[in-house]
Design a protein around this motif. Structure first.
Motif, PDB file in Angstrom:
ATOM      1  N   VAL A  42      -0.432  -2.991  -5.329  1.00 42.83           N
ATOM      2  CA  VAL A  42      -1.688  -3.170  -4.326  1.00 42.83           C
ATOM      3  C   VAL A  42      -0.749  -3.081  -2.995  1.00 42.83           C
ATOM      4  O   VAL A  42       0.579  -3.474  -2.886  1.00 42.83           O
ATOM      5  CB  VAL A  42      -1.519  -5.113  -4.036  1.00 42.83           C
ATOM      6  N   ALA A  43      -1.322  -2.179  -1.529  1.00 43.51           N
ATOM      7  CA  ALA A  43      -0.579  -1.733  -1.027  1.00 43.51           C
ATOM      8  C   ALA A  43      -0.848  -2.676   0.234  1.00 43.51           C
ATOM      9  O   ALA A  43      -1.988  -2.833   0.642  1.00 43.51           O
ATOM     10  CB  ALA A  43      -0.960  -0.550  -0.778  1.00 43.51           C
ATOM     11  N   ARG A  44      -0.008  -2.564   0.953  1.00 46.33           N
ATOM     12  CA  ARG A  44      -0.660  -3.515   2.380  1.00 46.33           C
ATOM     13  C   ARG A  44      -0.316  -2.276   4.017  1.00 46.33           C
ATOM     14  O   ARG A  44       0.867  -1.771   3.691  1.00 46.33           O
ATOM     15  CB  ARG A  44       0.541  -4.889   2.721  1.00 46.33           C
ATOM     16  N   VAL A  45      -1.471  -2.125   3.741  1.00 38.58           N
ATOM     17  CA  VAL A  45      -1.401  -0.820   5.317  1.00 38.58           C
ATOM     18  C   VAL A  45      -1.207  -2.147   6.580  1.00 38.58           C
ATOM     19  O   VAL A  45      -2.909  -2.515   6.882  1.00 38.58           O
ATOM     20  CB  VAL A  45      -2.388  -0.593   5.033  1.00 38.58           C
ATOM     21  N   PRO A  46      -0.099  -1.544   7.478  1.00 38.37           N
ATOM     22  CA  PRO A  46      -0.754  -1.893   8.845  1.00 38.37           C
ATOM     23  C   PRO A  46      -2.266  -1.077   9.364  1.00 38.37           C
ATOM     24  O   PRO A  46      -1.793   0.537   9.471  1.00 38.37           O
ATOM     25  CB  PRO A  46       0.709  -1.978   9.201  1.00 38.37           C
TER      26      PRO A  46
END
Lengths: 95, 95
Positions: A42-46
């Motif tokens: 699970v990646a968070r991408v600004p």
């Protein structure tokens, strides 16, 4: 669902100008906890410009722009479940 | 630092059997907050067997196995800063 064994990547792109990191973190945490065995990462991408999008292997699952208003964690779990683990029940959040 | 404009991907692989998701979440949150403009994304990758590894574009930054014991957030920030924003000061955490 694909036939290969690689587990799907879920990404959440969020608007930093709107300070939506905590919101993205909450959603990411809920999904990682529920789909610990099904998700590869699970990646968070600004991002910027009011973006809040959830994608599975690049394919849109939920978008603030097209789906209007914010979703809640239970709805998002159902959307993700339907794609990666359709036979699975989500327990009390579906009742 | 590469010459291309794509911002680096940071990933944290953590052992689910050890219940290290909260630890991975904390580190990811610290790094996303500090390097909001420098990082392209921060991903958490569920793993097994006592793994706790931090990688930048696939290259090891910190590993529980090789570096022994756990690192703290300030040290991890310095390691990441040295690679993606070497001229940047981290403020009070470096004093």
């Amino acid at each position: 669902m694909t036939l290969e064994h690689k587990r799907p990547r879920l990404e959440i792109e969020y608007c930093t100008q709107c300070r939506w990191l905590p919101r993205a973190t909450w959603m990411a945490q809920e999904l990682l906890t529920t789909f610990e065995k099904e998700l590869g990462e699970v990646a968070r991408v600004p991002g910027t410009g009011g973006v809040f999008e959830v994608r599975l292997d690049g394919e849109g699952v939920w978008s603030r722009k097209s789906d209007a208003a914010f979703t809640d964690a239970a709805e998002l779990k159902r959307l993700v479940r339907d794609r990666i683990a359709p036979d699975r029940t989500l327990g009390h959040s579906e009742r």
